[in-house]
Design an enzyme around this catalytic site. Structure first.
Site, short mmCIF file in Angstrom:
data_model
loop_
_atom_site.label_atom_id
_atom_site.label_comp_id
_atom_site.label_asym_id
_atom_site.label_seq_id
_atom_site.Cartn_x
_atom_site.Cartn_y
_atom_site.Cartn_z
N ASP A 210 0.83 -1.20 0.00
CA ASP A 210 0.00 0.00 0.00
C ASP A 210 0.87 1.26 0.00
O ASP A 210 1.87 1.34 0.73
CB ASP A 210 -0.86 -0.03 1.27
CG ASP A 210 -1.96 1.01 1.28
OD1 ASP A 210 -2.79 0.98 0.36
OD2 ASP A 210 -1.99 1.84 2.21
N GLU A 261 14.68 -15.08 0.99
CA GLU A 261 15.02 -16.08 2.01
C GLU A 261 14.09 -17.29 1.92
O GLU A 261 14.32 -18.31 2.54
CB GLU A 261 14.85 -15.48 3.42
CG GLU A 261 15.83 -14.40 3.77
CD GLU A 261 15.36 -13.60 5.00
OE1 GLU A 261 14.42 -14.03 5.70
OE2 GLU A 261 15.96 -12.54 5.24
#
Ligand code: GLC
Length: 547
Positions: A210, A261
């Protein structure tokens, strides 16, 4: 579901769910996560690849959930974390990826950090997580600068210090209940890395970020005089000290590493309203976000030359950084495109349209243009976003009585701007029954127009030429023909046409007032609405082959 490493987001069609208006299992009038789970088969049959959920985290709902009080929990309105896990697993079981909304620019004023900041002293580490400043004027009675909130009114709110005296001011780009974080503060950065990992650990496939262009403000927070036609979300041409600052890119590089990751390919999609496509493309350089919304495309009026230009510029700009272009026509912040494309008066983004607005669209023309626009969009290479309800051809709800309005824009401008409620009305699933099948109690947080019975999903399922069946056909042909990847070749058919080829498939849209003859060797694959013969009517688009 595509295998890890597939970079599925490059070609995906992503369906935006606005949870409070999608499906309401609890019957309280506000949609919820179990409601979404109950409708996943309907989404599967539509043919989308992924869903993006607008915020469902703990929130006082001052901005419909874009004011988050706890980033690691589900608001009881929408269910529980367990409901989320069920929804996610059920979506994955159907091969549907799940993207959640992350709201990092600001929190709710009910967030524990903001509450701590209010209790702490000026200059304290608690205040340093947000943007607190002393006021101007003799007694600090004037706001620190002249910035204006996107929702209307000033961008600063003055607090009362714990000892009862009038105190500092805090910055809020949006509502006063949405204080902006200070992203120069490493503690804020670390907290959001941890929030990303919280949802990634649960198995989400990515984030819609956002206000991805607002997180860094120009140092010194200088005054700024907006030019007359500036767009409140950053659409103007000039440098705005709180939009699109270069320093945001470090944050996305950092997040890119966090996503890396994890196994599989998780994606970041930025909500960045920026003046040019070239600037927008900076958000999706190889080590930053994976996608960003193509708002210049969304804002393009129904004009062939402008549409050709924005498609060309999009492919060039995103192509130059090795990112897919995205395409989007509607979302929860703009007038639904089945109405917007036929407006006959200006309606700046966020103003909405209501009972007293000028230039209301002709519904039939709007729907035809909406269907034709989608027929073009879903043929384009890259990733496309579809907003819930557009597959039913829903128009904007334009007659919502004042007493039902909820958008903070409406309140902060004293009713001068209607805001965004008209595109957020709960979906009609069935022509009969309470709340058109949104729930089984009939409650609805915004009133549904009576004529929406005609747009109900069950009705449209049965009508071969319905908007729903058009979307299904477009999506299945798009998948079968792999239209999400590859390039396009432009055709010169008419000034009033947008025309190109995707391999053997021809795509033509007629944005003019006269029919366009396509030639007698065409075999239609899709018509945006039924017509006979080989002349493409105005406000219509088609996919076809030749020979
Ligand atoms: C984004 C959201 C919008 C919200 C605003 C503030 O623009 O899409 O709905 O009001 O951010 O969070």
């Amino acid at each position: 579901m595509a295998a890890p490493g597939s970079e599925w987001w490059r070609t995906a069609v992503i369906y935006q769910i606005y949870p409070r208006s999608f499906a309401d299992a609890s019957g309280d009038g506000i949609g919820d996560l179990p409601g979404i789970t109950s409708r996943l088969d309907d989404l599967k049959s539509l043919g989308i690849d992924a869903i993006w959920l607008s915020p469902f985290m703990t929130s006082p709902q001052k901005d419909a959930g874009y004011d988050v009080a706890d980033y690691r929990d589900v608001d009881p309105l929408f269910g529980t974390l367990a409901d989320f896990d069920v929804m996610l697993n059920e979506a994955h079981a159907r091969g549907i990826r799940v993207i959640v909304d992350l709201v990092p620019n600001h929190s709710s004023d009910q967030h524990v950090w903001f509450q701590e900041a209010l209790k702490a002293a000026p200059g304290s580490p608690e205040r340093a997580r947000y943007v607190f400043r002393d006021g101007r004027g003799e007694n600090g009675e004037l706001p620190p600068n002249n910035w204006e909130s996107v929702f209307g009114g000033g961008m600063w709110e003055r607090v009362t210090e714990p000892d009862g005296t009038p105190g500092q001011w805090y910055l809020h780009i949006f509502d006063a209940t949405q204080p902006d974080f200070d992203w120069t503060n490493e503690e804020v950065r670390e907290e959001f890395r941890s929030i990303l990992r919280f949802w990634l650990d649960r198995g989400v496939d990515g984030f819609r970020v956002d206000v991805a262009h607002g997180m860094m403000k120009e140092a010194g927070l200088p005054d700024y005089a907006p030019v007359a036609d500036a767009d409140s979300m950053g659409g103007g041409e000039e440098n705005v000290p709180y939009w699109g600052q270069d320093e945001v890119h470090d944050i996305y590089r950092d997040w890119n590493r966090v996503l890396a990751e994890y196994d599989g390919d998780r994606a970041l999609c930025g909500e960045a309203w920026l003046p040019t496509l070239k600037k927008t493309a900076l958000w999706v350089r190889p080590d930053e976000m994976h996608q960003t919304f193509n708002f210049p495309y969304l804002m393009t009026p129904w004009d062939a030359q402008e549409l050709r230009l924005v498609i060309r510029e999009s492919l060039d700009a995103f192509g130059a950084v090795g990112a897919p272009s995205t395409w989007v026509l509607s979302n929860h912040d703009v007038i639904r495109h089945a109405s917007r494309l036929a407006l006959t008066a200006d309606s700046p983004q966020g103003d909405g349209i209501g009972p007293n607005s000028q230039g209301k669209p002709d519904p039939a023309i709007g729907l035809s243009r909406g269907r034709a626009a989608t027929t073009v969009m879903l043929s384009l290479p890259g990733s496309a976003y579809v907003y819930q309800g557009e597959e039913l051809g829903l128009p904007e709800a334009m007659e919502i009585p004042d007493e039902f309005r909820q958008d903070p824009t409406w309140f902060r401008t004293n009713g001068e701007r209607y805001g965004r409620d008209g595109c957020r009305v709960p979906l009609p699933w069935t022509a009969e029954g309470p709340a058109f099948g949104f729930n089984d109690t009939g409650a609805s947080w915004l009133p549904q127009p009576a004529e929406w019975a005609h747009f109900a999903r069950d009705t449209e399922e049965r009508q071969p030429d319905s908007t729903l069946n058009l979307y299904k056909k477009l999506l299945s042909e798009r998948a079968a023909r792999r239209l999400g990847s590859g390039s396009l070749v432009w055709d010169d058919v008419a000034d009033s046409a947008v025309a190109f080829r995707r391999g053997e498939l021809h795509v033509v849209a007629n944005l003019g007032a006269e029919p366009i003859e396509l030639g007698d060797d065409v075999t239609f694959v899709v018509q945006s609405e039924p017509f006979t013969g080989t002349a493409l009517p105005p406000n219509t688009a088609a996919w076809f082959t030749r020979g």
